[in-house]
Write a protein that holds these residues in place. Structure first.
Motif, short mmCIF file in Angstrom:
data_model
loop_
_atom_site.label_atom_id
_atom_site.label_comp_id
_atom_site.label_asym_id
_atom_site.label_seq_id
_atom_site.Cartn_x
_atom_site.Cartn_y
_atom_site.Cartn_z
N ALA A 67 -16.54 -37.15 -45.12
CA ALA A 67 -16.36 -38.29 -44.22
C ALA A 67 -16.44 -37.84 -42.76
O ALA A 67 -16.99 -38.55 -41.93
CB ALA A 67 -15.03 -38.98 -44.49
N ASP A 68 -15.91 -36.66 -42.46
CA ASP A 68 -15.94 -36.17 -41.08
C ASP A 68 -17.38 -35.94 -40.61
O ASP A 68 -17.75 -36.31 -39.50
CB ASP A 68 -15.14 -34.87 -40.93
N GLU A 69 -18.19 -35.31 -41.46
CA GLU A 69 -19.59 -35.05 -41.10
C GLU A 69 -20.34 -36.36 -40.92
O GLU A 69 -21.14 -36.50 -39.99
CB GLU A 69 -20.28 -34.22 -42.19
N LEU A 70 -20.09 -37.32 -41.81
CA LEU A 70 -20.80 -38.60 -41.72
C LEU A 70 -20.34 -39.40 -40.51
O LEU A 70 -21.15 -39.97 -39.78
CB LEU A 70 -20.60 -39.40 -43.01
N GLN A 71 -19.04 -39.42 -40.25
CA GLN A 71 -18.49 -40.19 -39.13
C GLN A 71 -19.08 -39.76 -37.80
O GLN A 71 -19.37 -40.58 -36.94
CB GLN A 71 -16.96 -40.06 -39.09
N GLU A 72 -19.30 -38.47 -37.63
CA GLU A 72 -19.81 -37.99 -36.34
C GLU A 72 -21.26 -38.41 -36.08
O GLU A 72 -21.75 -38.29 -34.96
CB GLU A 72 -19.68 -36.47 -36.23
N LEU A 73 -21.92 -38.95 -37.08
CA LEU A 73 -23.30 -39.37 -36.91
C LEU A 73 -23.44 -40.81 -36.43
O LEU A 73 -24.52 -41.24 -36.04
CB LEU A 73 -24.06 -39.19 -38.23
#
Length: 150
Positions: A67-73
């Motif tokens: 979720a962290d990797e996706l949220q930053e996009l």
């Protein structure tokens, strides 16, 4: 008995050190705050340099279920703090397989297609937008130009 006049310097003692010490501490605190603010300003931006790098980052985030990797996009203005976390919970409930992440031919959308556990094809497309020289996903899914043919 002769009294000698007292000089101001005779009873200056610890009090004369207090003001310079306070000023020194204040200067150190201000310097530390300036350093922290400067470092925050230098944090790498979370978008990607090209739409294709954005597509690859989406594929990685989905593959890692991060979720962290996706949220930053996502652009900060278009997706709340828990958007990616909520999306991934729904994604995991699909029991998706055969996941493909592509960039639309006009590079206006990142398209995600998968086969759900029940055999149905599922797809979503997020518009991409450039801000401050980097590319981001927009939180509102694309309403046009998304097909499950991928």
């Amino acid at each position: 008995m002769s009294e000698t006049p007292m000089n101001k310097s005779d009873n200056a003692g610890p009090r004369s050190l207090t003001r310079p010490l306070v000023l020194l501490l204040l200067a150190l605190v201000v310097g530390w705050l300036v350093l922290v603010v400067a470092q925050i300003g230098e944090l790498p931006a979370s978008g990607r340099e090209t739409p294709d790098k954005l597509r690859a980052a989406v594929a990685d985030a989905l593959g890692h279920r991060s979720a962290d990797e996706l949220q930053e996009l996502f652009s900060k203005e278009s997706a709340g703090k828990k958007y990616a976390e909520t999306y991934l919970k729904s994604w995991e409930s699909l029991q998706a397989s055969d996941v493909r992440v592509e960039l639309s031919p006009d590079t206006a959308r990142v398209l995600v297609a998968a086969t759900a556990g029940d055999g149905n094809r599922v797809c979503v497309g997020w518009p991409v937008a450039q801000q401050r020289g980097l590319w981001y996903l927009e939180g509102v899914p694309a309403l046009q130009g998304v097909t499950c043919s991928t």
